[in-house]
Design a protein around this motif. Structure first.
Motif, mmCIF file in Angstrom:
data_model
loop_
_atom_site.group_PDB
_atom_site.id
_atom_site.type_symbol
_atom_site.label_atom_id
_atom_site.label_comp_id
_atom_site.label_asym_id
_atom_site.label_seq_id
_atom_site.Cartn_x
_atom_site.Cartn_y
_atom_site.Cartn_z
ATOM 1 N N ASP A 232 0.846 -1.187 0.000
ATOM 2 C CA ASP A 232 0.000 0.000 0.000
ATOM 3 C C ASP A 232 0.884 1.239 0.000
ATOM 4 O OD1 ASP A 232 -1.781 2.172 0.810
ATOM 5 O OD2 ASP A 232 -3.207 0.595 1.303
ATOM 6 N N ALA A 233 0.580 2.157 -0.901
ATOM 7 C CA ALA A 233 1.405 3.362 -1.040
ATOM 8 C C ALA A 233 1.095 4.426 -0.004
ATOM 9 C CB ALA A 233 1.229 3.947 -2.437
ATOM 10 N N GLY A 234 0.028 4.236 0.792
ATOM 11 C CA GLY A 234 -0.412 5.298 1.690
ATOM 12 C C GLY A 234 0.198 5.313 3.070
ATOM 13 N N PRO A 235 -0.274 4.450 3.969
ATOM 14 C CA PRO A 235 0.098 4.571 5.388
ATOM 15 C C PRO A 235 1.596 4.498 5.674
ATOM 16 C CG PRO A 235 -1.772 3.095 5.106
ATOM 17 C CD PRO A 235 -1.273 3.397 3.739
ATOM 18 N N ALA A 236 2.337 3.722 4.874
ATOM 19 C CA ALA A 236 3.765 3.539 5.157
ATOM 20 C C ALA A 236 4.630 4.665 4.606
ATOM 21 C CB ALA A 236 4.246 2.199 4.595
ATOM 22 N N MET A 237 4.030 5.622 3.903
ATOM 23 C CA MET A 237 4.793 6.752 3.362
ATOM 24 C C MET A 237 5.075 7.725 4.510
ATOM 25 S SD MET A 237 3.832 9.243 0.155
ATOM 26 C CE MET A 237 5.081 10.302 -0.617
ATOM 27 N N HIS A 238 6.275 7.634 5.069
ATOM 28 C CA HIS A 238 6.606 8.393 6.279
ATOM 29 C C HIS A 238 6.549 9.892 6.026
ATOM 30 C CE1 HIS A 238 8.409 9.060 10.218
ATOM 31 N NE2 HIS A 238 9.243 9.919 9.636
ATOM 32 N N PHE A 239 7.140 10.346 4.917
ATOM 33 C CA PHE A 239 7.068 11.749 4.510
ATOM 34 C C PHE A 239 6.055 11.868 3.379
ATOM 35 C CE2 PHE A 239 11.479 11.200 6.027
ATOM 36 C CZ PHE A 239 11.508 12.159 7.027
ATOM 37 N N SER A 240 5.029 12.681 3.571
ATOM 38 C CA SER A 240 4.023 12.885 2.527
ATOM 39 C C SER A 240 4.621 13.712 1.391
ATOM 40 C CB SER A 240 2.813 13.609 3.101
ATOM 41 O OG SER A 240 3.130 14.975 3.360
ATOM 42 N N PHE A 241 3.890 13.756 0.266
ATOM 43 C CA PHE A 241 4.335 14.629 -0.823
ATOM 44 C C PHE A 241 4.372 16.088 -0.370
ATOM 45 C CE2 PHE A 241 3.159 11.113 -3.776
ATOM 46 C CZ PHE A 241 4.367 11.042 -4.450
ATOM 47 N N PHE A 242 3.471 16.477 0.517
ATOM 48 C CA PHE A 242 3.490 17.848 1.019
ATOM 49 C C PHE A 242 4.810 18.118 1.751
ATOM 50 C CE2 PHE A 242 -1.407 17.456 1.653
ATOM 51 C CZ PHE A 242 -1.581 17.438 0.278
ATOM 52 N N GLN A 243 5.227 17.176 2.582
ATOM 53 C CA GLN A 243 6.484 17.340 3.317
ATOM 54 C C GLN A 243 7.688 17.306 2.381
ATOM 55 O OE1 GLN A 243 5.302 14.066 5.946
ATOM 56 N NE2 GLN A 243 5.805 15.399 7.690
#
Length: 325
Positions: A232-243
């Motif tokens: 899953d590309a969502g929850p494990a993405m520690h730094f969001s695209f915004f960050q």
């Protein structure tokens, strides 16, 4: 809205609008000749492109059947291609694979590098491999395409600068990385041409799956015709695209058409598989004491796609074969 670029004998191809089910497209040249031209004037042309997309969906405008082999990557070339590494599990595993420690700032300071953006591979284009000893690996990722983005933008204000989303195969020569990093000057030879799925979509197409700068859907990879991973590309993405945008914009601005990648999608849950060979190799080393899976060889194939919960293939499929370079 879903957009693409078809080949027309020029470097930058022709901008088209694509139906949500990927079945048909219609030219958008009366609005903007190329994807870059659309991004350069996004505020003016986006409403016109959306209106054309609505007419294509309703049948008011006739479409041409999609042949993915006719499509470039959505941006056949870009002003900048910047790739992050926002999935901590991936960083830890690949660092172990080359006997390197994760950085002390792993959870507080994003990793990014700047790749080559003048030449991208089309979604079904072969991957040339000049030397198998270089250790060719695929890396399945998500990316955003930015509009004009000012220096100093903060994460809280970053969303408005994201115009499109894409899916990526960030090809890598793993065995060239250690010697390059040992010079303390970053990746270069270890990063050949990158590949993008044929269609780019606006964030609103994701609906509830666009979550605070993350794409909350699985990214599936098949390797040599068999399931390899769907983390899953969502929850494990520690730094969001915004960050990530805040990080890269600390010291400079970015022009419309800049691409920013998430890094290899990775989950700690091993049942989800992996998005690159290096992770699988490291897990093998942890479990058995040795690497078992080789890097890509001539004849190997990789397919990468992201489907929503209804099964719709959002970005189309990256489908590539390794050939002798």
């Amino acid at each position: 809205m879903k957009l693409g670029t078809i080949k027309n004998g020029t470097r930058d191809g022709q901008l088209v609008v694509v139906k949500r089910d990927n079945s048909q497209y219609t030219p958008a040249t009366d609005i903007a000749p190329t994807m870059q031209a659309a991004l350069d004037a996004w505020d003016d042309v986006a409403p016109q492109l959306e209106a054309l997309a609505a007419k294509l969906e309703s049948g008011e405008v006739s479409g041409t059947p999609v042949d993915v082999d006719q499509f470039h990557s959505p941006l056949p070339r870009a002003y900048e291609w910047i790739d992050g590494s926002a999935y901590i599990n991936h960083i830890v595993l690949v660092r172990k694979a080359r006997d390197a420690e994760p950085p002390a700032t792993l959870e507080t300071d994003p990793l990014v590098y700047q790749g080559g953006s003048g030449v991208f591979l089309a979604p079904t284009e072969d991957i040339p491999l000049p030397n198998p000893e270089w250790g060719l690996d695929f890396e399945a990722e998500v990316a955003v395409v930015l509009g004009d983005t000012p220096q100093g933008v903060k994460a809280a204000d970053a969303e408005k600068h994201i115009k499109l989303l894409m899916v990526v195969n960030d090809n890598t020569y793993r065995n060239l990385i250690p010697a390059e990093l040992a010079k303390n000057f970053g990746f270069f030879q270890s990063k050949p041409a990158t590949t993008f799925a044929p269609f780019a979509i606006t964030p609103d197409e994701l609906g509830e799956h666009w979550q605070e700068g993350r794409v909350d859907l699985p990214l599936k990879t098949d390797y040599n015709g068999e399931f390899f991973g769907d983390p899953d590309a969502g929850p494990a993405m520690h730094f969001s695209f915004f960050q990530l945008i805040e990080h890269i914009a600390k010291t400079r601005a970015f022009t419309a058409g800049t691409i920013l990648g998430s890094g290899t999608v990775s989950n700690e849950d091993r049942s989800r598989g992996s998005s690159c060979l290096s992770e699988k190799r490291m897990i093998e080393k942890i479990d058995t004491g040795e690497f078992k899976t080789p890097y890509m060889q001539v004849g190997d194939t990789v397919d990468i796609r992201m489907r929503d919960k209804a099964g719709q293939n959002l970005f189309g499929t990256i489908s590539q074969k390794v050939v002798k370079g």
